[in-house]
Design a protein around this motif. Sequence first.
Motif, PDB file in Angstrom:
ATOM      1  N   GLN A 177      -0.407 -44.109  12.148  1.00  0.00           N
ATOM      2  CA  GLN A 177       0.136 -42.936  11.452  1.00  0.00           C
ATOM      3  C   GLN A 177      -0.307 -42.899   9.989  1.00  0.00           C
ATOM      4  N   ILE A 178      -0.326 -44.063   9.349  1.00  0.00           N
ATOM      5  CA  ILE A 178      -0.783 -44.129   7.957  1.00  0.00           C
ATOM      6  C   ILE A 178      -2.221 -43.637   7.852  1.00  0.00           C
ATOM      7  N   GLY A 179      -3.049 -44.021   8.826  1.00  0.00           N
ATOM      8  CA  GLY A 179      -4.444 -43.601   8.812  1.00  0.00           C
ATOM      9  C   GLY A 179      -4.615 -42.098   8.829  1.00  0.00           C
ATOM     10  N   SER A 180      -3.733 -41.393   9.542  1.00  0.00           N
ATOM     11  CA  SER A 180      -3.842 -39.936   9.587  1.00  0.00           C
ATOM     12  C   SER A 180      -3.557 -39.325   8.217  1.00  0.00           C
ATOM     13  N   PHE A 181      -2.611 -39.883   7.494  1.00  0.00           N
ATOM     14  CA  PHE A 181      -2.302 -39.364   6.157  1.00  0.00           C
ATOM     15  C   PHE A 181      -3.406 -39.723   5.165  1.00  0.00           C
ATOM     16  N   VAL A 182      -3.961 -40.930   5.284  1.00  0.00           N
ATOM     17  CA  VAL A 182      -5.069 -41.302   4.410  1.00  0.00           C
ATOM     18  C   VAL A 182      -6.267 -40.391   4.676  1.00  0.00           C
ATOM     19  N   GLY A 183      -6.537 -40.108   5.954  1.00  0.00           N
ATOM     20  CA  GLY A 183      -7.623 -39.192   6.294  1.00  0.00           C
ATOM     21  C   GLY A 183      -7.409 -37.802   5.732  1.00  0.00           C
ATOM     22  N   LEU A 184      -6.178 -37.328   5.809  1.00  0.00           N
ATOM     23  CA  LEU A 184      -5.854 -36.018   5.243  1.00  0.00           C
ATOM     24  C   LEU A 184      -6.053 -36.011   3.731  1.00  0.00           C
ATOM     25  N   LEU A 185      -5.621 -37.075   3.071  1.00  0.00           N
ATOM     26  CA  LEU A 185      -5.787 -37.168   1.619  1.00  0.00           C
ATOM     27  C   LEU A 185      -7.261 -37.216   1.230  1.00  0.00           C
ATOM     28  N   LEU A 186      -8.052 -38.010   1.962  1.00  0.00           N
ATOM     29  CA  LEU A 186      -9.478 -38.122   1.647  1.00  0.00           C
ATOM     30  C   LEU A 186     -10.196 -36.797   1.880  1.00  0.00           C
ATOM     31  N   GLY A 187      -9.842 -36.105   2.954  1.00  0.00           N
ATOM     32  CA  GLY A 187     -10.465 -34.811   3.225  1.00  0.00           C
ATOM     33  C   GLY A 187     -10.139 -33.794   2.148  1.00  0.00           C
ATOM     34  N   THR A 188      -8.868 -33.769   1.737  1.00  0.00           N
ATOM     35  CA  THR A 188      -8.448 -32.857   0.673  1.00  0.00           C
ATOM     36  C   THR A 188      -9.142 -33.198  -0.636  1.00  0.00           C
ATOM     37  N   ALA A 189      -9.215 -34.503  -0.947  1.00  0.00           N
ATOM     38  CA  ALA A 189      -9.853 -34.941  -2.193  1.00  0.00           C
ATOM     39  C   ALA A 189     -11.340 -34.634  -2.197  1.00  0.00           C
ATOM     40  N   ALA A 190     -12.001 -34.823  -1.045  1.00  0.00           N
ATOM     41  CA  ALA A 190     -13.443 -34.569  -0.972  1.00  0.00           C
ATOM     42  C   ALA A 190     -13.755 -33.106  -1.248  1.00  0.00           C
ATOM     43  N   PHE A 191     -12.997 -32.210  -0.629  1.00  0.00           N
ATOM     44  CA  PHE A 191     -13.238 -30.795  -0.851  1.00  0.00           C
ATOM     45  C   PHE A 191     -12.895 -30.391  -2.282  1.00  0.00           C
ATOM     46  N   SER A 192     -11.817 -30.937  -2.811  1.00  0.00           N
ATOM     47  CA  SER A 192     -11.419 -30.606  -4.187  1.00  0.00           C
ATOM     48  C   SER A 192     -12.481 -31.071  -5.178  1.00  0.00           C
ATOM     49  N   LEU A 193     -13.029 -32.264  -4.954  1.00  0.00           N
ATOM     50  CA  LEU A 193     -14.036 -32.805  -5.865  1.00  0.00           C
ATOM     51  C   LEU A 193     -15.307 -31.971  -5.837  1.00  0.00           C
ATOM     52  N   VAL A 194     -15.759 -31.629  -4.637  1.00  0.00           N
ATOM     53  CA  VAL A 194     -16.977 -30.821  -4.528  1.00  0.00           C
ATOM     54  C   VAL A 194     -16.765 -29.443  -5.130  1.00  0.00           C
ATOM     55  N   ALA A 196     -14.793 -28.676  -7.577  1.00  0.00           N
ATOM     56  CA  ALA A 196     -14.751 -28.803  -9.036  1.00  0.00           C
ATOM     57  C   ALA A 196     -16.139 -29.035  -9.632  1.00  0.00           C
ATOM     58  N   MET A 197     -17.054 -29.635  -8.863  1.00  0.00           N
ATOM     59  CA  MET A 197     -18.371 -30.008  -9.395  1.00  0.00           C
ATOM     60  C   MET A 197     -19.459 -28.966  -9.120  1.00  0.00           C
ATOM     61  N   THR A 198     -19.121 -27.916  -8.402  1.00  0.00           N
ATOM     62  CA  THR A 198     -20.128 -26.893  -8.091  1.00  0.00           C
ATOM     63  C   THR A 198     -19.617 -25.510  -8.476  1.00  0.00           C
ATOM     64  N   THR A 199     -20.542 -24.595  -8.651  1.00  0.00           N
ATOM     65  CA  THR A 199     -20.158 -23.197  -8.856  1.00  0.00           C
ATOM     66  C   THR A 199     -19.791 -22.600  -7.495  1.00  0.00           C
ATOM     67  N   PRO A 200     -19.091 -21.469  -7.464  1.00  0.00           N
ATOM     68  CA  PRO A 200     -18.772 -20.843  -6.169  1.00  0.00           C
ATOM     69  C   PRO A 200     -20.004 -20.579  -5.318  1.00  0.00           C
ATOM     70  N   GLU A 201     -21.106 -20.186  -5.962  1.00  0.00           N
ATOM     71  CA  GLU A 201     -22.333 -19.923  -5.212  1.00  0.00           C
ATOM     72  C   GLU A 201     -22.913 -21.216  -4.626  1.00  0.00           C
TER      73      GLU A 201
END
Length: 447
Positions: A177-194, A196-201
């Motif tokens: 169960q912990i792994g599912s939450f860690v996976g959710l956090l990593l997925g959210t963080a990965a998209f948020s980071l990308v 923030a580092m790119t323009t909308p285009e």
Amino acid sequence: MSSPQTPKTGSSTTVSTPTHPPVTINAKAGRRAALASTVGAVVDWYDFFLYGTAAAVVFGPLFFPSDNQVAGLLASMGSFAVGFLFRPLGGAIFGHFGDKYGRRTMLFITVVMMGLASTAIGLLPGYAAIGVGAPILLVTLRAVQGMAVGGEWGGAALMAVENAPAGKRNFLATGVQIGSFVGLLLGTAAFSLVTAMTTPEQFLAWGWRLPFLISILFALVGLWIRAGVPESAEFAAAKEEQQAARAPLAEALRTSPKKILAVIGMRMVDQSTFYMGFTFSLAYVKNFTDTPSSTVLTASMVAMVLAIPFLALWGRLADKFGRKWFYIIGPLAAALSAAPFFAALESGDLFPMILGFVALINLGHNISTCVQQTWFTDMFDVRIRYSGAGFAYALAGAVGGFIPLIATALMASSGSWVPAAALLAGLSLIALVSSLWSYKWANKEHH
């Protein structure tokens, strides 16, 4: 029926059951199996949730272009639902082979399937490049993801539980169960980071692909860790006795239909709390209130982070005091927090929302799910366990995927959050009743 004896012998534990001979479980191997189950769950759920974010943000215009933006979004989210529909198929297929040939091999295959499918999504040309082939391939890859997730829980839970020493079964198995939450956090963080580092285009052109492409690295780590884990001790003992079932799922459906139904009923508390909390809440505040979505996301992230220590804590306490009470307290907490949770969303204030998420997720969801792995495992004989528990778990997951849709329909027809809160509370109470019904089966061989 008398309880089994579980004397400790040094660093190993000997577990005997009424139907199988004593099985010696090494504590170090148990910890390694728990780690492998956790890491595998991180990989699979990172990829599974990643698709949901992409479906809401970029897949509409890239793979389902339409003059009507809403139609494109609906088609994109429909492809997301395909993953839920294929979860029972994955549970059936991997359960069958996992009961016949072993849990370890199936867990290698699920990680490889998920890693390759996600990487392929990251490389997939859009509609503008290959036309209708793009959405067809995307939906096909999503189906592969769904099958992998459907087969993952059964194998991961069984490897953790069947290799765990006495007195630590719930604690070590919470890693799934912990792994599912860690996976959710990593997925959210990965998209948020990308983002923030790119323009909308740039994000629309290539940035969204990066989180999918790095999933192959997570998969390789998962494979490396799982390579050092031996086969489940209980399964290996049963295999030596030549007790493998010819058609495990068919036998489970024939001999244990009530147990399968009970698992589905018990899962309604985690399905309703999870998807109401992390999916429907965003749709609710965006379409029916003036509350910024960012406020809800912040509150939900707090609950995601807290889920990691809370699940470990509840697992330890379940080992100490017994798991029955956890499937009474958890569903009750979820049912009682339903109305306050929606009231907090409507308030628009961050602090009440955080309290609402903590009550719903870290109490209602986490207290219930910390004992699911051992409870569901012990309900089925080792010969049909992967098929029976795994298929039921995956089927409940497919049902749970439609809870936000039902809640949205109730909200739209009534104009109030009360029916949605009643749905959440009702499903949680169904889980409570199901747990009381199933306790006699779960407590038959282990305590």
